[in-house]
Design a protein around this motif. Structure first.
Motif, PDB file in Angstrom:
ATOM      1  N   TYR A   1       0.798  -1.227   0.000  1.00  0.00           N
ATOM      2  CA  TYR A   1       0.000   0.000   0.000  1.00  0.00           C
ATOM      3  C   TYR A   1       0.831   1.279   0.000  1.00  0.00           C
ATOM      4  O   TYR A   1       0.463   2.280  -0.619  1.00  0.00           O
ATOM      5  CB  TYR A   1      -0.926   0.034   1.223  1.00  0.00           C
ATOM      6  N   ALA A   2       1.937   1.287   0.729  1.00  0.00           N
ATOM      7  CA  ALA A   2       2.656   2.537   0.969  1.00  0.00           C
ATOM      8  C   ALA A   2       3.085   3.225  -0.325  1.00  0.00           C
ATOM      9  O   ALA A   2       3.013   4.457  -0.429  1.00  0.00           O
ATOM     10  CB  ALA A   2       3.874   2.274   1.851  1.00  0.00           C
ATOM     11  N   LYS A   3       3.506   2.453  -1.308  1.00  0.00           N
ATOM     12  CA  LYS A   3       4.001   3.036  -2.563  1.00  0.00           C
ATOM     13  C   LYS A   3       2.907   3.788  -3.311  1.00  0.00           C
ATOM     14  O   LYS A   3       3.194   4.667  -4.126  1.00  0.00           O
ATOM     15  CB  LYS A   3       4.579   1.941  -3.462  1.00  0.00           C
ATOM     16  N   SER A   4       1.653   3.431  -3.068  1.00  0.00           N
ATOM     17  CA  SER A   4       0.544   4.036  -3.811  1.00  0.00           C
ATOM     18  C   SER A   4      -0.110   5.194  -3.070  1.00  0.00           C
ATOM     19  O   SER A   4      -1.104   5.749  -3.558  1.00  0.00           O
ATOM     20  CB  SER A   4      -0.510   2.966  -4.125  1.00  0.00           C
ATOM     21  N   LEU A   5       0.411   5.555  -1.911  1.00  0.00           N
ATOM     22  CA  LEU A   5      -0.093   6.744  -1.232  1.00  0.00           C
ATOM     23  C   LEU A   5       0.563   7.979  -1.834  1.00  0.00           C
ATOM     24  O   LEU A   5       1.754   7.971  -2.153  1.00  0.00           O
ATOM     25  CB  LEU A   5       0.199   6.663   0.266  1.00  0.00           C
ATOM     26  N   SER A   6      -0.221   9.032  -1.996  1.00  0.00           N
ATOM     27  CA  SER A   6       0.265  10.216  -2.702  1.00  0.00           C
ATOM     28  C   SER A   6       1.187  11.049  -1.823  1.00  0.00           C
ATOM     29  O   SER A   6       1.214  10.907  -0.597  1.00  0.00           O
ATOM     30  CB  SER A   6      -0.919  11.085  -3.146  1.00  0.00           C
ATOM     31  N   GLY A   7       1.908  11.957  -2.480  1.00  0.00           N
ATOM     32  CA  GLY A   7       2.755  12.908  -1.764  1.00  0.00           C
ATOM     33  C   GLY A   7       2.002  14.194  -1.465  1.00  0.00           C
ATOM     34  O   GLY A   7       2.563  15.291  -1.615  1.00  0.00           O
ATOM     35  N   SER A   8       0.760  14.078  -1.039  1.00  0.00           N
ATOM     36  CA  SER A   8      -0.065  15.267  -0.801  1.00  0.00           C
ATOM     37  C   SER A   8       0.451  16.117   0.355  1.00  0.00           C
ATOM     38  O   SER A   8       0.047  17.273   0.494  1.00  0.00           O
ATOM     39  CB  SER A   8      -1.521  14.862  -0.528  1.00  0.00           C
ATOM     40  N   ALA A   9       1.334  15.557   1.179  1.00  0.00           N
ATOM     41  CA  ALA A   9       1.923  16.343   2.265  1.00  0.00           C
ATOM     42  C   ALA A   9       3.147  17.125   1.800  1.00  0.00           C
ATOM     43  O   ALA A   9       3.784  17.818   2.592  1.00  0.00           O
ATOM     44  CB  ALA A   9       2.325  15.413   3.420  1.00  0.00           C
TER      45      ALA A   9
END
Length: 471
Positions: free
Chosen positions: A64-72
């Protein structure tokens, strides 16, 4: 074997792995795709027997982690999404560790810390001492709490109470605004006031700020009816500000509740360069300010401020009205829809103590400077058109075409965002399909403007070529 007990025994080792995972994400954030659009979903089921925290972390990291966006990160310009400062992350982690239930202020010192944080925020936003405040989940809930008090205020004008009698025996409540945020419409629906109760007053020409003359004409026409005015301290499209001083002065002539939606525009108070934009905010009866926007604390966090805590308690008290107690000595669960809630104040306390007034002055001024730089590039470009002056931290622009459709606008944005170098959101401004770029992250620097601009240029040039081919 009791797996929870086993996790407890090796907790320090597991936390070291979590810290390593988090540090890698935090340090590599600028190299991560700002938004993600495609990913493979692993087959996953609820296990009969769990495998422990370490195995769960491993599965999460791999799948999952790789598919979380860099929205931060520094180039996420969608909505008004602040990043999380290092100090606020420390505070937020400790919220989970201490796991305090802030339903009341008497269980521990946590309640005192929340009240202390509210006082610091009042100082940051230049609010007078007669305001009280409470943490809520976001600006939508803060607007809900403010309008709930206003609804009760109007009911009491007619000798009723919405918390006891409901809305049935009072005339229809009217809400007046120039450019209300969508959360205002949602709040009226939840409060039973109804979306049709919102009367939009014309704004000044080429502005999202309410026309004060038109507003006064409306108030004069309905002089014998109390109403709610929702003023904007920072609209989402162009960060326009209503004239809060002029609206506040109208309170001496007309009977209305003034709610100021300052979700992110309230942060103009942090800088002497932009402070005049929120002049007059202290006329408000209730105020919304969002912390997970420009305060840069993790989701979810916002504050509602009010001058009328007794009305707030009349609506949200946790005890039946005839029992008393809550009215005389209100606690946190008497002030908002939530009874149990997390220790939201702690991340805000950490970041305020860590960086102070000067830290937030720098953050606001740097974001505004960068927004203006992008605005200037757009204004000078043959490919884009700046639709409104950059007043604070949002750039509102469109493709430089005689005719732009929503489909065309969204197609361009989809191509831009799929590159992963920047993320922006669509909007409509004065009937024109448009694009918003909102700067609100402490990480954003001048080097990001170069990357953002290159992404815009490459996307629009490809887009132009595609249009020619289609013809």
């Amino acid at each position: 074997m009791n797996i929870m007990k086993h996790d407890q025994e090796i907790f320090d080792s597991i936390l070291n792995e979590v810290v390593h995972h988090a540090t890698n994400f935090f340090n590599d954030l600028e190299d991560r795709a700002v938004s993600t659009h495609s990913y493979n979903l692993p087959k996953n089921e609820l296990p009969e027997i769990g495998s422990g925290s370490r195995a769960a972390l491993d599965f999460f990291t791999q799948n999952y982690a790789k598919s979380l966006s860099g929205s931060a990160g520094s180039r996420y310009l969608g909505f008004v999404t602040g990043g999380a400062t290092p100090a606020s992350i420390i505070g937020d982690w400790l919220v989970s560790v201490y796991d305090q239930n802030l339903s009341n202020s008497k269980d521990s010192i946590a309640g005192y810390i929340e009240l202390e944080t509210i006082d610091m925020l009042k100082e940051l936003f230049l609010l007078s001492n007669d305001y009280s405040g409470t943490f809520v989940s976001g600006a939508t809930m803060a607007n809900f709490v403010g309008l709930a008090q206003a609804r009760e205020w109007i009911a009491q004008h007619y000798g009723k109470s919405t918390s006891i009698d409901g809305l049935y025996d009072i005339p229809q409540i009217k809400i007046v605004s120039g450019t209300p945020h969508s959360s205002i419409f949602k709040a009226t629906a939840m409060l039973g006031i109804g979306r049709k109760s919102i009367h939009q007053i014309p704004c000044q020409e080429n502005r999202e700020a309410i026309d004060i003359t038109k507003l006064q004409e409306y108030l004069e026409l309905h002089k014998n009816e109390p109403c709610i005015i929702v003023a904007n301290a920072g609209t989402v499209n162009t960060v326009d500000f209503d004239d809060l001083v002029a609206i506040g002065k109208l309170k001496t002539q007309y009977n209305f509740w003034l709610h100021v939606d300052a979700a992110f525009g309230g942060f103009a108070a942090c800088s002497p360069l932009y402070r005049e934009l929120i002049e007059g905010m202290n006329y408000a009866d209730s105020i919304t300010i969002d912390a997970h926007k420009w305060l840069n604390v993790p989701y979810d966090s916002a504050m509602q401020f009010t001058r009328h805590q007794q009305l707030q308690v009349a609506v949200f008290q946790n005890n039946a009205a005839y029992l008393g107690g809550s009215i005389e000595n209100p606690d946190f669960f008497d002030l908002t829809p939530e009874n149990s809630r997390r220790f939201r104040a702690l991340p805000a306390w950490f970041t305020l103590k860590a960086y102070g007034k000067k830290g937030y002055q720098h953050l606001i001024e740097e974001n505004v400077k960068l927004a203006k730089q992008l605005g200037q590039k757009i204004d000078d470009s043959q490919y884009f058109k700046l639709l409104s002056p950059v007043r604070l931290n949002v750039v509102c622009f469109s493709l430089n075409k005689e005719s732009i459709t929503t489909e065309m606008n969204n197609h361009f944005l989809s191509n831009l965002n799929q590159q992963g170098n920047v993320f922006m959101t669509p909007t409509i401004y004065n009937g024109v399909p448009a694009i918003r770029a909102a700067f609100s992250n402490w990480r954003t620097e001048e080097k990001d403007i170069a990357i953002i601009w290159e992404a815009l240029l490459s996307t629009v040039q490809d887009f132009e070529s595609q249009l020619i081919e289609d013809v």
